[in-house]
Design an enzyme around this catalytic site. Structure first.
Site, PDB file in Angstrom:
ATOM      1  CG  MET A 135      28.957  24.051  51.538  1.00 61.72           C
ATOM      2  SD  MET A 135      27.416  24.579  52.288  1.00 61.72           S
ATOM      3  CE  MET A 135      26.324  23.234  51.969  1.00 61.72           C
ATOM      4  N   PRO A 136      32.261  22.579  50.680  1.00 58.40           N
ATOM      5  CG  PRO A 136      34.482  23.144  50.284  1.00 58.40           C
ATOM      6  CD  PRO A 136      33.080  23.630  50.094  1.00 58.40           C
ATOM      7  CG  LEU A 137      30.116  19.453  56.514  1.00 62.26           C
ATOM      8  CD1 LEU A 137      29.908  20.717  57.330  1.00 62.26           C
ATOM      9  CD2 LEU A 137      28.834  18.654  56.431  1.00 62.26           C
ATOM     10  NE  ARG A 176      27.716  26.669  55.188  1.00 67.58           N
ATOM     11  CZ  ARG A 176      27.850  27.577  54.232  1.00 67.58           C
ATOM     12  NH1 ARG A 176      29.030  28.075  53.954  1.00 67.58           N
ATOM     13  NH2 ARG A 176      26.801  28.005  53.559  1.00 67.58           N
TER      14      ARG A 176
END
Length: 63
Positions: free
Chosen positions: A1-3, A40
């Site tokens: 999940m890229p943040l 995100r």
């Protein structure tokens, strides 16, 4: 999940920030082949008194 964390100087209208978050999401999703739902974006607005340019706070620039 890229943040993705984005720090910007305070003062931009909410619709501009919303557009930027959408564009960043699109770019990251496309670049990493990640579903947009997994991207995100956190935006931190920094007060001009806490943002220095050349040693002078942004609030005092141009004075």
């Amino acid at each position: 999940m890229p943040l993705i964390n984005v720090e910007i100087m305070e003062g931009r209208p909410p619709e501009k920030i919303e557009a930027m978050m959408k564009n960043v999401t699109e770019a990251v999703s496309e670049s990493l082949d990640a579903p947009k739902e997994n991207v995100r974006v956190i935006v931190h607005e920094v007060p001009k008194t806490h943002w220095s340019i050349g040693g002078t706070s942004a609030e005092n620039l141009g004075r």
